[in-house]
Design an enzyme around this catalytic site. Sequence first.
Site, PDB file in Angstrom:
ATOM      1  N   ASP A  55       6.460   8.286   1.337  1.00 45.02           N
ATOM      2  CA  ASP A  55       5.046   7.983   1.150  1.00 45.02           C
ATOM      3  C   ASP A  55       4.923   7.038  -0.044  1.00 45.02           C
ATOM      4  O   ASP A  55       5.632   7.187  -1.033  1.00 45.02           O
ATOM      5  CB  ASP A  55       4.247   9.263   0.901  1.00 45.02           C
ATOM      6  CG  ASP A  55       2.770   9.026   1.154  1.00 45.02           C
ATOM      7  OD1 ASP A  55       2.421   8.614   2.274  1.00 45.02           O
ATOM      8  OD2 ASP A  55       1.957   9.211   0.230  1.00 45.02           O
ATOM      9  N   TYR A 136       0.141  -4.443   1.574  1.00 46.81           N
ATOM     10  CA  TYR A 136      -0.302  -5.197   0.397  1.00 46.81           C
ATOM     11  C   TYR A 136       0.704  -6.260  -0.057  1.00 46.81           C
ATOM     12  O   TYR A 136       0.505  -6.887  -1.101  1.00 46.81           O
ATOM     13  CB  TYR A 136      -0.562  -4.231  -0.768  1.00 46.81           C
ATOM     14  CG  TYR A 136      -1.676  -3.226  -0.498  1.00 46.81           C
ATOM     15  CD1 TYR A 136      -3.009  -3.602  -0.616  1.00 46.81           C
ATOM     16  CD2 TYR A 136      -1.410  -1.910  -0.123  1.00 46.81           C
ATOM     17  CE1 TYR A 136      -4.043  -2.696  -0.377  1.00 46.81           C
ATOM     18  CE2 TYR A 136      -2.433  -0.992   0.121  1.00 46.81           C
ATOM     19  CZ  TYR A 136      -3.735  -1.398  -0.004  1.00 46.81           C
ATOM     20  OH  TYR A 136      -4.758  -0.505   0.240  1.00 46.81           O
TER      21      TYR A 136
HETATM   22  P1  IMP Z   1       1.881   5.060   3.417  1.00 48.28           P
HETATM   23  O1  IMP Z   1       3.047   5.367   2.551  1.00 48.28           O
HETATM   24  O2  IMP Z   1       2.311   4.802   4.827  1.00 48.28           O
HETATM   25  O3  IMP Z   1       0.785   6.088   3.293  1.00 48.28           O
HETATM   26  O4  IMP Z   1       1.338   3.666   2.919  1.00 48.28           O
HETATM   27  C1  IMP Z   1       0.240   3.529   2.067  1.00 48.28           C
HETATM   28  C2  IMP Z   1      -0.331   2.145   2.160  1.00 48.28           C
HETATM   29  O5  IMP Z   1       0.359   1.307   1.276  1.00 48.28           O
HETATM   30  C3  IMP Z   1      -0.297   1.500   3.549  1.00 48.28           C
HETATM   31  O6  IMP Z   1      -1.502   0.816   3.777  1.00 48.28           O
HETATM   32  C4  IMP Z   1       0.839   0.522   3.448  1.00 48.28           C
HETATM   33  O7  IMP Z   1       0.558  -0.621   4.212  1.00 48.28           O
HETATM   34  C5  IMP Z   1       0.878   0.202   1.970  1.00 48.28           C
HETATM   35  N1  IMP Z   1       2.252   0.001   1.542  1.00 48.28           N
HETATM   36  C6  IMP Z   1       3.228   0.927   1.422  1.00 48.28           C
HETATM   37  N2  IMP Z   1       4.371   0.355   1.027  1.00 48.28           N
HETATM   38  C7  IMP Z   1       4.114  -0.954   0.933  1.00 48.28           C
HETATM   39  C8  IMP Z   1       4.917  -2.060   0.598  1.00 48.28           C
HETATM   40  O8  IMP Z   1       6.125  -1.983   0.347  1.00 48.28           O
HETATM   41  N3  IMP Z   1       4.290  -3.241   0.589  1.00 48.28           N
HETATM   42  C9  IMP Z   1       2.981  -3.398   0.877  1.00 48.28           C
HETATM   43  N4  IMP Z   1       2.190  -2.412   1.210  1.00 48.28           N
HETATM   44  C10 IMP Z   1       2.760  -1.185   1.249  1.00 48.28           C
END
Ligand code: IMP
Length: 189
Positions: A55, A136
């Site tokens: 996460d 992002y």
């Molecule tokens: P989750 O870990 O899937 O909950 O991601 C949280 C949010 O952060 C999502 O909208 C992802 O697109 C963004 N995110 C997570 N890791 C990255 C990264 O390495 N680069 C850009 N966005 C990220």
Amino acid sequence: NKIREAEAVLKEFGVRVKPIAVTKTEIQHNSLEEIARFAAIQVYTKVRTPVAVEDSGLFIEKLNGFPGPYSSYVYKTIGLKGILKLLEDYKDWEFRKATFIAVIAYALSENNVVVFKGVTEGHISFEIRGGGGFGYDPIFIPQGSIRTFAEMSIEEKSFYSHRGKAFRAFGEWLIKNSDILSKAKEKSL
Ligand code: IMP
């Protein structure tokens, strides 16, 4: 995207990644670690074999750490343009500081979870730049580079990224603890 990045790092440790499609609950919590831990245990109870859940979140200093654990929801709602708008009055580079954090929770059983964390400091760019990556990436410039994550190859992003750091720590742990892993796998069979 996350799987591709995990693969790029873990192959250096001789570890292969096997993605699994299981529905998991993303609890609302201030701590990425608690979110990942909860999901890893939940998935373990379904698949009954050691499993990792990752996460991550983007924490913007001038927004008091927003969007943080809510990064996914914020990305889907206000998106990159919304974040740039929130920062439009912060013209000074120093006011655009942000941190990306990734947490991997590796469940060896319901009550044995190992956690790995990767932290990358950087800045939010003034505009959307680059066609690679995801989320992002087009607005995050890690410390030590002048390019956004979206302007880098997977290997270059992994060198700097929160996920790269977390998966390198995980890879090192897997190599050192191969005996624990074999026992956990035997137990789960
Ligand atoms: P989750 O870990 O899937 O909950 O991601 C949280 C949010 O952060 C999502 O909208 C992802 O697109 C963004 N995110 C997570 N890791 C990255 C990264 O390495 N680069 C850009 N966005 C990220």
